[in-house]
Design an enzyme around this catalytic site. Structure first.
Site, PDB file in Angstrom:
ATOM      1  N   GLU A 216      45.337 -17.108  34.870  1.00  0.00           N
ATOM      2  CA  GLU A 216      45.296 -16.130  33.782  1.00  0.00           C
ATOM      3  C   GLU A 216      45.678 -16.717  32.436  1.00  0.00           C
ATOM      4  OE1 GLU A 216      44.170 -13.570  31.809  1.00  0.00           O
ATOM      5  OE2 GLU A 216      44.356 -12.494  33.699  1.00  0.00           O
TER       6      GLU A 216
ATOM      7  N   ASP B 292      43.202 -17.513  29.183  1.00  0.00           N
ATOM      8  CA  ASP B 292      43.465 -16.851  27.900  1.00  0.00           C
ATOM      9  C   ASP B 292      43.593 -17.859  26.759  1.00  0.00           C
ATOM     10  OD1 ASP B 292      43.518 -14.542  29.370  1.00  0.00           O
ATOM     11  OD2 ASP B 292      45.674 -14.210  29.211  1.00  0.00           O
TER      12      ASP B 292
ATOM     13  N   SER C  19      39.549 -10.373  31.580  1.00  0.00           N
ATOM     14  CA  SER C  19      40.486 -11.388  31.101  1.00  0.00           C
ATOM     15  C   SER C  19      39.772 -12.476  30.321  1.00  0.00           C
ATOM     16  CB  SER C  19      41.225 -12.038  32.276  1.00  0.00           C
ATOM     17  OG  SER C  19      42.288 -11.247  32.710  1.00  0.00           O
TER      18      SER C  19
END
Length: 566
Positions: free
Chosen positions: A290, A294, A487
């Site tokens: 994650e 990002d 995401s």
């Protein structure tokens, strides 16, 4: 929506009696303020009967961090300023929208006297964070704490009766959050090769990373996405802008460097700051996909922007609140970001009303100071179940995407030809979207003629590619892998926003919260509307829709038209 390792409401078994004592010695002559909206009501015990037993000594001694939110001025007036496109100065913010120092000091003194440790007090944001053993929390707040077991056998303490404070201490307190630590946000990320419907794939996002396959190596890189959205060769690259990433831990610096090199992005570590929000010496979780996705994609789309990674230490709401408070405090001090990207969420009805109120006030204050927060809309379509990675029976949106002071980012399925041109783009089956059950629709949505006839917040606002097939190129643990999910679309938009802001600054214009301006150019060439695809209950189509919002960006036209909007 809860992760597999979080408290799963449908699988709860209450196996302990609560700690019920608290204020017995002075209850007869003291009036208390109760906070019924600070907890989510749990269902009755399920499964076979279990003998009642007290919480274990270990659980009674377990430290619990609690967030107390205090009144901070007229938030309606602050909302009106955001609607009018006005930015609040740090001086005005401190004067009109801070909490009463005497009220926070009285609360801090009271808690300290009961054996609590004060972790952080911020009058500018209206927050007080404090920790104490579970037994002390239960006694001080006169709340019943029980032991619950999730579907993986993990035990978690949880309040099942509303907390209370003496009226003279709690008069200006509006929320008490953190009493149900099993409730936490879920990452909106999906690895290539995993189909979303079905709770069996709930842990797919963090499954072990395999050796790269051919399909993973052919996933889209930054240049592909910029080309698909008309962002190639533009004179703005995010210079002078700062993008904050809110997540639980840090990515690997070597992974970032390999990603930039593979994507031929002129970015380097000197423009990336790593900010540990926790107490010094506290171990952060191991890196995962994650935070890596990002940071890599936000920095890749805006290669000259600065990146500030705020590691909250966990996805518990108190930890996220503490990180948001730090971001807000630094923004008030003039050293915060212009853009914030969050790729987390929880089904809206599983978040306590007071937690919704707490975070909503923080996002409103950030917006008033000119910060635009992009939040992924979710990866389970219109009907997310408790895991966040499967389809349930009811239509729900996810929070924080449903907050009226953020820009919610949905997902599409993008197909490109061998020459790099867009072949087709449709709404992604798992793009979160729909109608909030809690938040009212912001003024900029009310002004858009294509919206459904409702007074509630509509999700998402905008979209970009989120389909994990072929997905976005990511370097994780030194290997090339492919990930999708909203995401991915959220940091793409954060990078685009940095380019928009740079263009405004070059023209001598003021940057600010972007949502009103984005809706103002929604019926122009700034957006390419998505007219096919669905996410379960809703279909994509002309105008705004609950799958892709206003559509995907035409970055070149968006930059040109956005700057012309008052």
């Amino acid at each position: 929506m809860l992760s597999a390792r979080c408290l799963t409401l449908s699988a709860l078994m209450m196996v302990g009696v609560g700690l019920t004592s608290g204020h017995a010695e002075d209850a007869a002559n003291t009036t208390f303020k109760e906070f019924p909206s600070s907890i989510v009501k749990l269902p009755p015990p399920s499964g076979p009967s279990v003998a009642a037993e007290p919480l274990s000594n270990a659980l009674q001694k377990q430290l619990l961090e609690v967030h107390f939110t205090l009144e901070t001025g007229d938030l309606t007036a602050l909302q009106d300023k955001v609607v009018r496109g006005e930015k609040v100065s740090s001086e005005e913010f401190a004067k009109s929208f801070s909490s009463d120092p005497e009220a926070s000091q009285k609360l801090a003194d009271y808690l300290s006297g009961k054996g609590w440790t004060i972790v952080n007090v911020s009058n500018s944001t209206g927050s007080l964070f404090a920790s104490a053993p579970v037994s002390v929390v239960a006694k001080t707040l006169d709340t019943k704490m029980i032991n619950v077991v999730d579907d993986m056998g993990q035990k978690t303490v949880s309040a099942v009766t509303p907390p209370k404070l003496p009226i003279d201490v709690g008069m200006q307190v509006i929320a008490i959050d953190g009493l149900q630590p099993g409730m936490r946000a879920v990452r909106h990320i999906v690895r290539q090769g995993f189909d979303i419907p079905g709770p069996s794939n709930a842990a797919a996002a963090d499954a072990p990373i395999p050796s790269p396959s051919h399909s993973e190596q052919s996933s889209y890189k930054v240049a592909d996405i910029l080309n698909a959205y008309n962002g190639t060769g533009l004179p703005v690259t995010g210079h002078g802008q700062t993008i904050a990433i809110l997540i639980d831990t840090f990515p690997s610096k070597s992974d970032l460097a390999k990603f930039w090199k593979a994507n031929k992005v002129n970015q380097d570590l000197s423009r990336v700051s790593f900010i540990d929000v926790q107490k010094l010496g506290t171990h952060l979780p191991d890196k995962s996909a994650e935070e890596t996705l990002d940071v890599e994609w936000a920095s890749g789309v805006a290669p000259d922007a600065k990146i500030q990674v705020y590691a909250a230490g966990s996805l518990h709401y108190v930890a996220l609140d503490l990180a948001l408070n730090k971001i807000l405090s630094e923004t008030i001090q003039g050293r915060g970001p212009e853009i914030l990207s969050i790729s987390l969420g929880l089904r809206e009805d599983l978040v306590s009303v007071d937690e919704l109120k707490t975070e909503s006030s923080l996002f409103l204050k950030l917006a008033a100071l000119g910060v635009t927060t992009f939040v992924s809309s979710g990866d389970a379509g219109s009907n997310p179940d408790e895991t966040g990675h499967g389809h349930g029976d009811v239509t729900k949106v996810e929070y924080e995407a449903s907050d009226p002071s953020v820009v919610a980012v949905g997902g599409t399925t993008l197909h490109m030809r061998a020459d790099g041109a867009v072949d087709d783009e449709s709404g992604w089956l798992n793009s979160g979207g729909g109608i909030s059950g809690t938040h009212k629709r912001p003024a900029w949505q009310k002004a858009y003629a294509g919206l459904p006839n409702t007074t509630l917040r509509l999700v998402p606002d905008v979209s970009a590619d989120a389909d994990p097939s072929p997905g976005g190129y990511v370097v994780l643990n030194g290997k090339s892998v492919a990930y999708g999910g909203t995401s991915w679309s959220a940091p793409i938009w954060a990078g685009i926003a940095a380019r928009l802001n740079e263009d405004l600054v070059k023209q001598g214009k003021q940057t600010g919260f972007m949502a009103p301006r984005l809706y103002a150019v929604s019926d122009t060439a700034a957006f390419r509307q998505i007219n096919s695809g669905e996410n379960g209950a809703y279909k994509a189509g002309p105008g705004w829709d609950p799958v892709t919002g206003l559509g995907v960006p035409n970055i070149g036209e968006l930059i040109r038209l956005y700057s012309q909007t008052p």
